[in-house]
Scaffold this motif. Sequence first.
Motif, PDB file in Angstrom:
ATOM      1  N   LEU A 140      78.520  59.704  32.435  1.00 11.65           N
ATOM      2  CA  LEU A 140      77.632  60.563  33.207  1.00 11.65           C
ATOM      3  C   LEU A 140      76.624  59.746  34.012  1.00 11.65           C
ATOM      4  CD1 LEU A 140      77.056  63.231  30.426  1.00 11.65           C
ATOM      5  CD2 LEU A 140      78.230  63.652  32.602  1.00 11.65           C
ATOM      6  N   VAL A 141      76.117  58.687  33.411  1.00  7.89           N
ATOM      7  CA  VAL A 141      75.191  57.796  34.116  1.00  7.89           C
ATOM      8  C   VAL A 141      75.891  57.114  35.293  1.00  7.89           C
ATOM      9  CG1 VAL A 141      73.866  55.654  33.915  1.00  7.89           C
ATOM     10  CG2 VAL A 141      73.662  57.412  32.151  1.00  7.89           C
ATOM     11  N   GLN A 142      77.110  56.645  35.066  1.00 11.23           N
ATOM     12  CA  GLN A 142      77.855  55.996  36.146  1.00 11.23           C
ATOM     13  C   GLN A 142      78.118  56.946  37.301  1.00 11.23           C
ATOM     14  OE1 GLN A 142      81.253  54.636  33.933  1.00 11.23           O
ATOM     15  NE2 GLN A 142      80.156  52.886  33.031  1.00 11.23           N
ATOM     16  N   LEU A 143      78.466  58.199  36.984  1.00 12.88           N
ATOM     17  CA  LEU A 143      78.684  59.202  38.030  1.00 12.88           C
ATOM     18  C   LEU A 143      77.401  59.457  38.819  1.00 12.88           C
ATOM     19  CD1 LEU A 143      80.878  61.857  36.165  1.00 12.88           C
ATOM     20  CD2 LEU A 143      81.605  60.415  38.077  1.00 12.88           C
ATOM     21  N   ALA A 144      76.279  59.539  38.113  1.00 12.53           N
ATOM     22  CA  ALA A 144      75.002  59.775  38.785  1.00 12.53           C
ATOM     23  C   ALA A 144      74.657  58.619  39.718  1.00 12.53           C
ATOM     24  CB  ALA A 144      73.893  59.986  37.751  1.00 12.53           C
ATOM     25  N   GLU A 145      74.816  57.400  39.242  1.00  3.87           N
ATOM     26  CA  GLU A 145      74.475  56.241  40.061  1.00  3.87           C
ATOM     27  C   GLU A 145      75.423  56.079  41.242  1.00  3.87           C
ATOM     28  OE1 GLU A 145      74.356  53.037  37.229  1.00  3.87           O
ATOM     29  OE2 GLU A 145      72.305  53.546  36.582  1.00  3.87           O
ATOM     30  N   ALA A 146      76.704  56.329  41.029  1.00  5.22           N
ATOM     31  CA  ALA A 146      77.685  56.182  42.108  1.00  5.22           C
ATOM     32  C   ALA A 146      77.467  57.206  43.218  1.00  5.22           C
ATOM     33  CB  ALA A 146      79.098  56.308  41.544  1.00  5.22           C
ATOM     34  N   ASN A 147      76.899  58.363  42.869  1.00  3.58           N
ATOM     35  CA  ASN A 147      76.722  59.434  43.852  1.00  3.58           C
ATOM     36  C   ASN A 147      75.263  59.670  44.224  1.00  3.58           C
ATOM     37  OD1 ASN A 147      79.578  60.688  44.150  1.00  3.58           O
ATOM     38  ND2 ASN A 147      79.335  60.418  41.939  1.00  3.58           N
ATOM     39  N   LYS A 148      74.423  58.683  43.892  1.00  2.00           N
ATOM     40  CA  LYS A 148      72.999  58.710  44.261  1.00  2.00           C
ATOM     41  C   LYS A 148      72.308  59.999  43.793  1.00  2.00           C
ATOM     42  CE  LYS A 148      73.472  55.600  48.245  1.00  2.00           C
ATOM     43  NZ  LYS A 148      74.827  55.148  47.861  1.00  2.00           N
ATOM     44  N   ILE A 149      72.568  60.331  42.540  1.00  2.00           N
ATOM     45  CA  ILE A 149      71.963  61.510  41.908  1.00  2.00           C
ATOM     46  C   ILE A 149      70.811  61.038  41.028  1.00  2.00           C
ATOM     47  CG2 ILE A 149      72.358  63.413  40.297  1.00  2.00           C
ATOM     48  CD1 ILE A 149      75.372  63.236  41.181  1.00  2.00           C
ATOM     49  N   ASP A 150      69.635  61.619  41.211  1.00  2.00           N
ATOM     50  CA  ASP A 150      68.467  61.238  40.420  1.00  2.00           C
ATOM     51  C   ASP A 150      68.606  61.772  38.997  1.00  2.00           C
ATOM     52  OD1 ASP A 150      67.275  59.983  42.592  1.00  2.00           O
ATOM     53  OD2 ASP A 150      66.282  61.823  43.248  1.00  2.00           O
ATOM     54  N   TYR A 151      68.466  60.869  38.019  1.00  2.00           N
ATOM     55  CA  TYR A 151      68.639  61.260  36.623  1.00  2.00           C
ATOM     56  C   TYR A 151      67.635  60.532  35.755  1.00  2.00           C
ATOM     57  CZ  TYR A 151      70.712  56.719  35.494  1.00  2.00           C
ATOM     58  OH  TYR A 151      70.890  55.366  35.282  1.00  2.00           O
ATOM     59  N   LYS A 152      67.470  61.034  34.538  1.00  2.00           N
ATOM     60  CA  LYS A 152      66.673  60.374  33.508  1.00  2.00           C
ATOM     61  C   LYS A 152      67.428  60.468  32.184  1.00  2.00           C
ATOM     62  CE  LYS A 152      63.017  59.330  35.964  1.00  2.00           C
ATOM     63  NZ  LYS A 152      61.817  60.164  35.987  1.00  2.00           N
ATOM     64  N   LEU A 153      67.452  59.366  31.451  1.00  2.00           N
ATOM     65  CA  LEU A 153      67.974  59.376  30.086  1.00  2.00           C
ATOM     66  C   LEU A 153      66.847  59.749  29.138  1.00  2.00           C
ATOM     67  CD1 LEU A 153      70.218  56.182  29.943  1.00  2.00           C
ATOM     68  CD2 LEU A 153      70.954  58.508  29.423  1.00  2.00           C
ATOM     69  N   ASP A 154      67.172  60.498  28.101  1.00  2.00           N
ATOM     70  CA  ASP A 154      66.096  60.916  27.213  1.00  2.00           C
ATOM     71  C   ASP A 154      66.616  61.218  25.816  1.00  2.00           C
ATOM     72  OD1 ASP A 154      63.467  61.360  26.579  1.00  2.00           O
ATOM     73  OD2 ASP A 154      63.152  62.901  28.103  1.00  2.00           O
ATOM     74  N   ILE A 155      65.684  61.308  24.889  1.00  2.00           N
ATOM     75  CA  ILE A 155      65.937  61.719  23.502  1.00  2.00           C
ATOM     76  C   ILE A 155      65.041  62.911  23.216  1.00  2.00           C
ATOM     77  CG2 ILE A 155      65.597  61.070  21.083  1.00  2.00           C
ATOM     78  CD1 ILE A 155      66.352  58.191  21.901  1.00  2.00           C
TER      79      ILE A 155
END
Length: 349
Positions: A276-291
């Motif tokens: 999911l992180v790779q997809l976000a980065e490859a498609n310039k989607i702003d994301y945050k990882l969290d717990i």
Amino acid sequence: MTYPNTEETINLIKKLVSIPSPSGNTNEVINFVEKYLAELQIETMRNRKGGLIATLEGTDTTKRRMLTAHVDTLGAMVKEIKANGRLKIDLIGGFKFNSIEGEYCQIETAKGKKYTGTILMHQTSVHVYKDAGKAERNQDNMEIRIDERVHNAEEVRALGIEVGDFVFFDPRVEVTPSGYIKSRHLDDKASVAILLQLIKQLKTEHITLPFTTHFLISNNEEIGYGGNSNITPETVEYLAVDMGAMGDGQSTDEYTVSICAKDASGPYHYGLRKHLVQLAEANKIDYKLDIYPYYGSDASAAIRAGHDIVHGLIGPGIDSSHAFERTHQSSIENTAKLLYHYVQSELVL
């Protein structure tokens, strides 16, 4: 590249949050979703718990995905009809009494009649009660003031109100010019709207998915078991789309898609999280990882039920969860974009 229309998604969110649907009383909102999908000529089926499942056939039917979001919300039930003509309530879902103090509500009788009211402390009037500010917000002290001329339990029962009747909280939905969506029950109706818009785009643009994909609109998530059944043996990946929790120590915000690494149930599948992180980065989607320390999802419920699946959790960032919630259209957009690419990607396994 086109993505699901954000304005349409927000309008759909407004419609969804305006349909009362606490866990245990979700038939009306499921009817709404069922009709929405029927208009797209998408067949659905209901499970015995009352949830709704839609399936989009993919190129490969031997390996499948399931995505889920839940339409059930927080709410309450009438616990006791008090001698003073007011109602004691029992909470549905994990929230605190203080988060509903002063809220407008509706009481629905078993025959379907609805009465309005307000949830208040018994000791609300500062002109009468010395401890109005200090008294504990709990089941004994909080009550519903019904908007009817009632003074005792007999008069309340004469209206048809009885123990076990559902109580709906006023969503007070509002969309601001600056792009914020404020409402109760964005958890998880924001995600339901995102999934419905995704299905609409895939259907109208005649996009064939690489793998057959099931969409479960679950209706018991707030009480722990909404998405733990109806998972086909062919299902490899299971992605819950639910809110990202915000607060001190959290990285989630109202503008990105939150990708959950771990919640109270433990870590989510590491490979799927990285995908999911790779997809976000490859498609310039702003994301945050969290717990999320005090959180469980339909995906974690499915794991607890014993299903042999790869599980993950993403969603829009929601401020003040289980209270007066808020998110921003940017978070809706980023979540929709990640889902659009995810359903067209290869499986992790």
